[in-house]
Write an enzyme that holds these catalytic residues in place. Structure first.
Site, mmCIF file in Angstrom:
data_model
loop_
_atom_site.group_PDB
_atom_site.id
_atom_site.type_symbol
_atom_site.label_atom_id
_atom_site.label_comp_id
_atom_site.label_asym_id
_atom_site.label_seq_id
_atom_site.Cartn_x
_atom_site.Cartn_y
_atom_site.Cartn_z
ATOM 1 N N SER A 143 0.852 -1.185 0.000
ATOM 2 C CA SER A 143 0.000 0.000 0.000
ATOM 3 C C SER A 143 0.890 1.239 0.000
ATOM 4 C CB SER A 143 -0.882 -0.009 1.258
ATOM 5 O OG SER A 143 -1.544 1.223 1.439
ATOM 6 N N TYR A 156 -3.654 -0.685 10.056
ATOM 7 C CA TYR A 156 -3.444 -0.942 8.626
ATOM 8 C C TYR A 156 -2.049 -0.489 8.198
ATOM 9 C CZ TYR A 156 -4.515 -0.975 3.596
ATOM 10 O OH TYR A 156 -4.511 -1.228 2.245
#
Length: 251
Positions: A143, A156
């Protein structure tokens, strides 16, 4: 001359292929010629299965909760006994958006179990026979938050930083055995995980203002990168985190 991107004769495992990035990646691999094994939650992958079959590729669905590490170990062993898995795409992931002062241990562990722990043990389970054979490709979905901290997504961000670290660590160990381990870091893609951002006018505007391409990414934008890293064209690419972000990181 055979294209270096040709995946005919290869078998790819994709996690979380029921929708979004995972489904787009699975279809991209199928169009390149790969047969597919889709791992994910029960009942979630029928659409992806049917679309892969329509492309003329062999496809199998295996139910798996990636946060269940005992199940991860069992499924990886069973699949590897029955099929030679040439490609592993670790895509399954979840996100919790909440103020860091409110994050519970349950929420923290849930995100890390899916995004990091399950990913590592899938790498281990499928990577072991790859290293023994001397050939294989592993692509982890990282990410932009493998590089940045984000806002209200501490678990996350921690997990995705870990994905980048695992990718590099395994590449160091397994490149000498003919196994390439790399990652894709998608930018702001229009999927379920970014619904809250896209529905917030201020956040959406600020994000789009920074993206040189001037748009949210589409899940299909990630498929080509996955095909590349899964193919012979990437045989000398090891431990790389490939950013596909419309230019976000360059701004």
């Amino acid at each position: 001359m055979t294209s270096p991107f040709d995946l005919h004769g290869r078998c790819a495992v994709v996690t979380g292929a029921g929708r979004g990035l995972g489904q787009a990646i699975a279809l991209g691999l199928a169009r390149a010629g790969a047969d597919l094994i889709l791992l994910g939650r029960p009942g979630s992958q029928s659409s992806a299965r049917d679309q892969v079959a329509e492309l003329g590729r062999d496809v199998q669905v295996v139910d798996l909760d990636v946060s269940d590490l005992d199940a991860v170990e069992r499924v990886a062993a069973e699949v590897s006994r029955n099929r030679q898995v040439d490609i592993l795409i670790n895509n399954a992931g979840i996100i919790d958006r909440e103020d860091s002062v409110d994050v519970t241990r349950q929420s923290w562990n849930r995100v890390l179990d899916v995004n990091l722990n399950g990913l590592f043990f899938l790498c281990q389970g499928f990577g072991r026979p790859m290293t023994e054979r001397g050939h294989g490709k592993i692509v982890n979905v990282a990410s932009l938050l493998s590089f940045q901290g984000g806002i209200r997504v501490a678990s996350y961000a921690a997990g995705k930083h870990g994905v980048a670290g695992i990718t590099k660590a395994l590449a160091n160990e397994w490149a000498p055995h003919g196994v390439q381990v790399n990652a894709i870091a998608p930018g702001y893609i229009a999927t379920d995980n970014t619904t809250a951002l896209r529905e917030d006018p201020d956040r959406s505007r600020s994000i789009l203002e920074r993206i040189p391409a001037g748009r949210w990414g589409d899940a299909s934008d990630i498929a080509g990168a996955a095909v590349f890293l899964s193919s012979a064209a990437a045989d000398y690419v090891n431990g790389h985190v490939l950013v596909v972000d419309g230019g976000w990181m360059a701004r």
